[in-house]
Design an enzyme around this catalytic site. Sequence first.
Site, PDB file in Angstrom:
ATOM      1  N   ASP A 174       0.859  -1.182   0.000  1.00  0.00           N
ATOM      2  CA  ASP A 174       0.000   0.000   0.000  1.00  0.00           C
ATOM      3  C   ASP A 174       0.895   1.230   0.000  1.00  0.00           C
ATOM      4  O   ASP A 174       2.021   1.190   0.505  1.00  0.00           O
ATOM      5  CB  ASP A 174      -0.881   0.027   1.246  1.00  0.00           C
ATOM      6  CG  ASP A 174      -1.952  -1.054   1.228  1.00  0.00           C
ATOM      7  OD1 ASP A 174      -1.910  -1.921   0.336  1.00  0.00           O
ATOM      8  OD2 ASP A 174      -2.828  -1.033   2.105  1.00  0.00           O
ATOM      9  N   HIS A 190       5.159  -7.248  -0.406  1.00  0.00           N
ATOM     10  CA  HIS A 190       5.052  -8.543  -1.081  1.00  0.00           C
ATOM     11  C   HIS A 190       5.845  -8.523  -2.379  1.00  0.00           C
ATOM     12  O   HIS A 190       6.318  -7.478  -2.823  1.00  0.00           O
ATOM     13  CB  HIS A 190       3.580  -8.850  -1.372  1.00  0.00           C
ATOM     14  CG  HIS A 190       2.703  -8.900  -0.156  1.00  0.00           C
ATOM     15  ND1 HIS A 190       2.099 -10.053   0.280  1.00  0.00           N
ATOM     16  CD2 HIS A 190       2.331  -7.937   0.722  1.00  0.00           C
ATOM     17  CE1 HIS A 190       1.383  -9.795   1.364  1.00  0.00           C
ATOM     18  NE2 HIS A 190       1.517  -8.517   1.655  1.00  0.00           N
ATOM     19  N   SER A 203       7.418   3.671   5.273  1.00  0.00           N
ATOM     20  CA  SER A 203       8.727   3.895   4.672  1.00  0.00           C
ATOM     21  C   SER A 203       8.578   3.978   3.159  1.00  0.00           C
ATOM     22  O   SER A 203       7.559   4.439   2.668  1.00  0.00           O
ATOM     23  CB  SER A 203       9.703   2.799   5.084  1.00  0.00           C
ATOM     24  OG  SER A 203      11.028   3.200   4.793  1.00  0.00           O
TER      25      SER A 203
END
Length: 373
Positions: free
Chosen positions: A155, A231, A342
Site C-alpha cells: 500500500d 510482497h 517507509s
Amino acid sequence: QQQQQQQPSALKGGKWLHFPQLALRRRLGQLSCMSKPALKLRSWPLSFLYFFLPFSVLKPLTKVGWRPTSRVGLYKTIPTRLLSRAWGRLNQVELPTWMRKPVYNLYIWTFGVNMKEAAVEDLQHYRNLSEFFRRKLKPQARPVSNSHCVVSPSDGKILHFGRVKNCEVEQVKGVTYSLETFLGPQTWSENLEISNSKSETTFQDHLVTREGNDLYHCVIYLAPGDYHCFHSPADWRVAHRRHFPGSLMSVNPGVARWIKELFCHNERVVLAGDWTHGFFSLTAVGATNVGSIRIYFDNDLHTNSPRYMKGSYNDFSFVTNNNEGGITMRKGEHLGEFNLGSTIVLIFEAPKDFTFSLKPGQKIRFGEALGSI
C-alpha cells in the site's frame, strides 16, 4: 574649512555606529578559531533560532559575517538512528489491556487506519505497538491482479515512475539520485545473468541484459497509516541481498524534495535478481522510526545496528549460500515488513513496450497493477 570640520565628526559618528558590528565580527572571528566541536555547539542554537524565530530576527547577523547552518545540516544532526532504536524498544513494551483501545484508537484516528481490513479487528488482541503496526490483512482484502506482470508490492502513494535516464532516478519530481550510488558497485553480477563483457561503460547499460529493453523504476511511499508488510511485485528470482547501513531520515515526500539523494543516505536493503525479461530489484528504504527492515527468508539480516561505517555495505548471496538457484518468489507472495511507514523502490528491466498503469501522486494498494507489456 566647514567641510573639514564635518568630516571628523562623521568619522566619529560612523565609528560609534559601527562599533557593535566590529565587536560582533571580532567575536565571530574568535568562534571561527575555536575547535570544531565548540563552534558547532555555539552556532547550532543560533542557526535553529535563525530559521524558526518570527520575522527572521537573526538575519541581520549575516551582514557581519555569520552564516547559519543549513536546514539540511540541522536536520542531519538529529540522532535519528538512536531515536529509532528507542522507538523500536518502546514498540515492544506490552500495553495493559485497559490501555490498548485508547492508544490504538488515537493512532487510527490520527493516520486514518482502516481496521475493517485487518485479519483481527479486536484492538485488545495486539499486545504492543509493534504487533499493531505489523497487523495482517484479511485474505480477500487485497486481490492480486493476474492480468498485469508487475503489481504494487505494498500500500502507499506513487511518488515517481518511468524510464531510468542518464543513470539517475527521481525520488520525487525534479529531485534525482545516482543509480550506482543507490544500488552500489556491481560486484554481485556473477550471481545474475549480467554480462561483464559489454562494451557500454555506464552503470545503467550494464544492468540491461537484452537488446531492445529499457530500465524502469517506481517509487512507492508507505505512510504510517498504511499496511506495513510488502510482497513480491512479480514472479522473479532473488539472487543477492545488499544491506547499506546509513541514516534514518524521514522519507516523507516533503523531506524527499528537500534533501538530494535522500534514499542514498538512508539505511536500505537491496534485493537483486532477475525475472523473465532480465534484471529485477526491490529496495526497502528505512526511515525515522523505521530502522527495522525484515526480510522473511533472510534470518541473517540485522538492521539499525548501533555502530556502522559510513558508506559501507554488507553482501549476501542466495546463490552460493544454501540455495544454488536463489530464492524463487511468486507474485503477491509475502516478502517482508517495516516497523512503520517507509519507501519501496523498484528498478527493473523490461521491453520498450512496457507501460505503467499509474498516475503521479495516486494512492495504490498491494496487488493493484503497476504496469504490463
